[in-house]
Design an enzyme around this catalytic site. Structure first.
Site, short mmCIF file in Angstrom:
data_model
loop_
_atom_site.label_atom_id
_atom_site.label_comp_id
_atom_site.label_asym_id
_atom_site.label_seq_id
_atom_site.Cartn_x
_atom_site.Cartn_y
_atom_site.Cartn_z
N ASP A 139 0.84 -1.20 0.00
CA ASP A 139 0.00 0.00 0.00
C ASP A 139 0.87 1.25 0.00
O ASP A 139 1.52 1.56 1.00
CB ASP A 139 -0.90 0.00 1.24
CG ASP A 139 -1.85 1.19 1.26
OD1 ASP A 139 -2.97 1.05 0.75
OD2 ASP A 139 -1.46 2.27 1.77
N TYR A 152 3.18 9.68 -0.52
CA TYR A 152 4.26 9.11 0.29
C TYR A 152 5.63 9.30 -0.37
O TYR A 152 6.65 9.03 0.25
CB TYR A 152 4.03 7.61 0.56
CG TYR A 152 2.73 7.25 1.21
CD1 TYR A 152 1.89 8.22 1.77
CD2 TYR A 152 2.30 5.92 1.28
CE1 TYR A 152 0.68 7.88 2.35
CE2 TYR A 152 1.10 5.58 1.86
CZ TYR A 152 0.28 6.56 2.40
OH TYR A 152 -0.92 6.20 2.96
P1 NAD Z 1 0.62 1.66 11.89
O1 NAD Z 1 -0.55 1.56 12.79
O2 NAD Z 1 0.84 0.61 10.86
O3 NAD Z 1 1.89 1.79 12.84
C1 NAD Z 1 3.17 1.93 12.32
C2 NAD Z 1 4.15 2.15 13.46
O4 NAD Z 1 4.20 1.01 14.29
C3 NAD Z 1 5.55 2.38 12.94
O5 NAD Z 1 6.15 3.41 13.70
C4 NAD Z 1 6.27 1.08 13.19
O6 NAD Z 1 7.60 1.28 13.48
C5 NAD Z 1 5.53 0.51 14.37
N1 NAD Z 1 5.46 -0.96 14.30
C6 NAD Z 1 5.02 -1.69 13.26
N2 NAD Z 1 5.06 -3.01 13.55
C7 NAD Z 1 5.58 -3.10 14.81
C8 NAD Z 1 5.87 -4.18 15.65
N3 NAD Z 1 5.63 -5.44 15.27
N4 NAD Z 1 6.37 -3.92 16.88
C9 NAD Z 1 6.59 -2.65 17.29
N5 NAD Z 1 6.34 -1.58 16.52
C10 NAD Z 1 5.83 -1.79 15.29
O7 NAD Z 1 0.58 3.12 11.24
P2 NAD Z 1 0.55 3.81 9.81
O8 NAD Z 1 1.84 3.69 9.11
O9 NAD Z 1 0.01 5.16 10.05
O10 NAD Z 1 -0.55 2.99 8.98
C11 NAD Z 1 -0.25 1.86 8.19
C12 NAD Z 1 -0.38 2.15 6.70
O11 NAD Z 1 -1.69 2.64 6.42
C13 NAD Z 1 0.53 3.26 6.20
O12 NAD Z 1 1.87 2.86 6.06
C14 NAD Z 1 -0.15 3.61 4.91
O13 NAD Z 1 0.16 2.65 3.91
C15 NAD Z 1 -1.62 3.52 5.32
N6 NAD Z 1 -2.19 4.84 5.70
C16 NAD Z 1 -3.17 5.37 4.93
C17 NAD Z 1 -3.72 6.59 5.25
C18 NAD Z 1 -4.80 7.16 4.40
O14 NAD Z 1 -5.16 8.33 4.56
N7 NAD Z 1 -5.37 6.38 3.50
C19 NAD Z 1 -3.27 7.31 6.36
C20 NAD Z 1 -2.26 6.75 7.14
C21 NAD Z 1 -1.74 5.51 6.82
#
Ligand code: NAD
Length: 274
Positions: free
Chosen positions: A47, A52
């Site tokens: 995704d 990004y």
């Molecule tokens: P997320 O909830 O996936 O959290 C990511 C954070 O958690 C990162 O800092 C990472 O280091 C940490 N993390 C991940 N796995 C871990 C683990 N196993 N143990 C400890 N820490 C861990 O947050 P996100 O990135 O905001 O959301 C995921 C995806 O959703 C984004 O990368 C993007 O592709 C999508 N997204 C879309 C929108 C939209 O408006 N459509 C907005 C935000 C994010």
């Protein structure tokens, strides 16, 4: 269920229920490494978004993987300025070029920019009709945005990708979109990482000998969400995919759902200014 198990969208296209999110992953080595690691582990869904600024790296890692293109599901998103400028088609071709792909599996309107989303949808319908996109969908849409879109749309959106996690369960929004046969995709499924230390999550993780991230992601899967956790670290990417050899029981599911406080980490779709 396994790592590439798919949900069938309303047009028959299959989307793997687990994907890798790459928001805030830097263009270049960081994104390439993360995508390569995810594909090695068995993820088949990535995704990204124009916003990004890492589509080029996503595409490079996919092309260099030697995995057949049709085995990998790629999502990207139309960024807000294009909806204001009315140059959606140009933007789409720009993403396609950056990714270096012939088609996109899922193309989303990133945010419901008021003055532009109805027209943007008609452009996306046209590109979908040409076979350049396998499915088109929405992100950050509330029910009233969909009601407006439906007045002119000829294609039903395949998904709505929204902020979703135990502090923001969005039960009514999910039920409304599902009633229209639109799949729900969860962004920030880990609450940007903030939920990993939540005492309820930590306790349940201890009960079943799993990590907090796995408990959160399994909760999403059992609620039927498509889920796209972000990490650029191989060990976390691996951990976040080890979700298919355990289950949460009803009590654990209910306890996690009861954490809801309608609390967002990201912007409100009815009040954003970018
Ligand atoms: P997320 O909830 O996936 O959290 C990511 C954070 O958690 C990162 O800092 C990472 O280091 C940490 N993390 C991940 N796995 C871990 C683990 N196993 N143990 C400890 N820490 C861990 O947050 P996100 O990135 O905001 O959301 C995921 C995806 O959703 C984004 O990368 C993007 O592709 C999508 N997204 C879309 C929108 C939209 O408006 N459509 C907005 C935000 C994010």
């Amino acid at each position: 269920m396994k790592i590439d198990s798919a949900v069938t969208l309303n047009n028959g296209v299959h989307i793997p229920q687990l994907g890798l999110g790459v928001y805030m992953a830097d263009e270049g080595a960081e994104t390439e490494y993360a995508v390569r690691a995810a594909l090695d582990v068995g993820y088949r869904h990535i995704d990204t978004a124009k916003a990004y600024k890492n589509e080029t790296s996503v595409g490079k890692a996919i092309r260099e993987s030697n995995i057949p293109r049709e085995k990998i599901f790629v999502t990207t998103k139309l960024w807000n300025p294009a909806l204001r400028a009315g140059n959606e088609e140009e933007e789409f071709y720009g993403s396609l070029r950056s990714l270096g792909l012939d088609y996109i599996d899922l193309y989303l309107i990133h945010w419901p920019v008021r003055e532009g989303y109805v027209r943007a949808w008609s452009v996306m319908e046209k590109l979908y009709g040409k076979g350049l996109i396998r499915s088109i969908g929405l992100s950050n849409f509330n029910p009233h945005h969909l009601d407006t879109l439906e007045q002119t749309a000829t294609v039903t959106p395949a998904v709505n990708q929204i902020e979703l996690h135990p502090l923001l369960t969005q039960d009514e929004v999910c039920a409304y979109f599902r009633s229209k046969n639109i799949a729900i995709e969860a962004w920030s499924p880990l609450g940007r990482g903030a939920l990993l230390a939540n005492p309820t999550i930590v306790r349940i993780a201890g009960e079943i000998g799993r990590t907090p991230a796995q408990v959160l992601l399994r909760w999403h899967l059992q609620r039927g969400h498509i889920v796209i956790p972000k990490s650029v670290r191989r060990e976390r990417i691996t951990e976040n995919a080890a979700l298919f050899d355990f289950a949460l029981n009803d009590r654990q599911m209910n306890e996690i759902s009861a954490l809801n406080r309608n609390e967002r980490f990201g912007p409100d779709p009815d009040n954003f200014n970018f």
